[in-house]
Scaffold this motif. Structure first.
Motif, PDB file in Angstrom:
ATOM      1  N   ASP A   1       0.898  -1.076   0.036  1.00  0.00           N
ATOM      2  CA  ASP A   1      -0.030   0.400  -0.010  1.00  0.00           C
ATOM      3  C   ASP A   1       1.265   1.181   0.137  1.00  0.00           C
ATOM      4  N   ALA A   2       0.768   2.562   0.080  1.00  0.00           N
ATOM      5  CA  ALA A   2       1.060   3.712  -0.083  1.00  0.00           C
ATOM      6  C   ALA A   2       1.823   3.846   1.467  1.00  0.00           C
ATOM      7  N   THR A   3       1.413   3.306   2.636  1.00  0.00           N
ATOM      8  CA  THR A   3       2.058   4.095   3.385  1.00  0.00           C
ATOM      9  C   THR A   3       3.171   2.627   3.551  1.00  0.00           C
ATOM     10  N   GLY A   4       3.058   1.986   3.016  1.00  0.00           N
ATOM     11  CA  GLY A   4       4.007   0.372   2.891  1.00  0.00           C
ATOM     12  C   GLY A   4       4.024  -0.638   3.971  1.00  0.00           C
ATOM     13  N   GLU A   5       3.026   0.205   4.886  1.00  0.00           N
ATOM     14  CA  GLU A   5       2.555  -0.448   6.508  1.00  0.00           C
ATOM     15  C   GLU A   5       1.706  -2.103   5.353  1.00  0.00           C
ATOM     16  N   HIS A   6       0.866  -2.240   4.313  1.00  0.00           N
ATOM     17  CA  HIS A   6       0.313  -3.600   4.101  1.00  0.00           C
ATOM     18  C   HIS A   6       0.928  -3.937   3.143  1.00  0.00           C
ATOM     19  N   VAL A   7       1.697  -5.958   2.750  1.00  0.00           N
ATOM     20  CA  VAL A   7       1.199  -5.955   1.998  1.00  0.00           C
ATOM     21  C   VAL A   7       0.087  -6.926   1.316  1.00  0.00           C
ATOM     22  N   LEU A   8      -0.051  -6.511  -0.330  1.00  0.00           N
ATOM     23  CA  LEU A   8      -1.175  -7.679  -0.608  1.00  0.00           C
ATOM     24  C   LEU A   8      -0.475  -9.013  -1.104  1.00  0.00           C
ATOM     25  N   LEU A   9      -1.440  -9.765  -0.468  1.00  0.00           N
ATOM     26  CA  LEU A   9      -0.461 -11.122  -1.056  1.00  0.00           C
ATOM     27  C   LEU A   9      -1.659 -12.134  -1.876  1.00  0.00           C
ATOM     28  N   ASN A  10      -1.251 -13.516  -2.434  1.00  0.00           N
ATOM     29  CA  ASN A  10      -2.331 -13.870  -2.545  1.00  0.00           C
ATOM     30  C   ASN A  10      -2.060 -15.809  -2.832  1.00  0.00           C
ATOM     31  N   LEU A  11      -3.367 -16.337  -2.160  1.00  0.00           N
ATOM     32  CA  LEU A  11      -2.568 -17.814  -2.097  1.00  0.00           C
ATOM     33  C   LEU A  11      -3.215 -18.480  -2.700  1.00  0.00           C
ATOM     34  N   HIS A  12      -1.717 -18.668  -3.382  1.00  0.00           N
ATOM     35  CA  HIS A  12      -0.946 -19.556  -4.749  1.00  0.00           C
ATOM     36  C   HIS A  12      -2.318 -20.828  -4.266  1.00  0.00           C
TER      37      HIS A  12
END
Length: 183
Positions: free
Chosen positions: A56-67
């Motif tokens: 995210d723009a703050t660098g506090e959250h990461v978007l991940l996918n459960l493959h």
């Protein structure tokens, strides 16, 4: 310029941040010099892939996918396709398709190289993905969606991500560093 030539040019010029990354960079360049089709899925046992870690723009959250096939949390990524002109294009396309988030801003410099065995890529053959990873930043309004390739897509606090492979923690730190939010 072909995707192969663009990939070779980009990787030959990339300044690896560590000895381990430099060894991988040299391996990728050697592979591309020896294999005119080295970016395509049918180049077995090794071929390039590309993807992007989304913050995210703050660098506090990461978007991940459960493959879906691996049943592990990862960044977004996959195989090169004929319409892709560069590895950055591959990463951008894969990130958009797999996250459902339009408007991602990708850092054009590769962030990390990672070679890994993928048992389900070509049944009966040990295939190595020579992955080129970029970092992408999502707009504030990003609403992720689950793609056909994922079981789940979710924002995670970088301070409490799911169980990840060691390289993923390093990639998150690189992305946050580039954003200026620390490691």
């Amino acid at each position: 310029m072909s995707l192969h030539d663009a990939a070779l040019t980009a990787l030959a010029a990339w300044r690896a941040p560590s000895e381990r990354q430099e060894r991988l960079r040299q391996r990728y360049v050697t592979h591309l010099e020896a294999e005119p089709g080295g970016v395509w899925r049918d180049c077995v046992p090794d071929h390039l892939t590309a993807g992007a870690l989304v913050l995210d723009a703050t660098g506090e959250h990461v978007l991940l996918n459960l493959h879906k096939k691996a049943r592990r949390w990862f960044h977004f990524g996959g195989h090169c396709e004929p319409a892709d002109a560069t590895l950055l294009d591959v990463a951008a396309r894969e990130a958009r398709e797999e996250s459902g988030v339009p408007g991602l801003q990708l850092d054009p410099e590769p962030a990390q190289l990672d070679e890994h065995v993928v048992p389900f890529c070509s049944p009966g053959v040990e295939v190595h993905h020579l992955d080129v990873r970029f970092v992408a930043y999502a707009p504030d309004t990003a609403q992720p969606a689950v793609s056909d390739e994922s079981l789940d897509v979710r924002w995670w606090p970088v301070s409490h991500p799911p169980d990840l492979e060691a390289e993923m923690y390093e990639l998150i730190a690189i992305g946050r560093s580039r954003l200026g939010t620390g490691s």
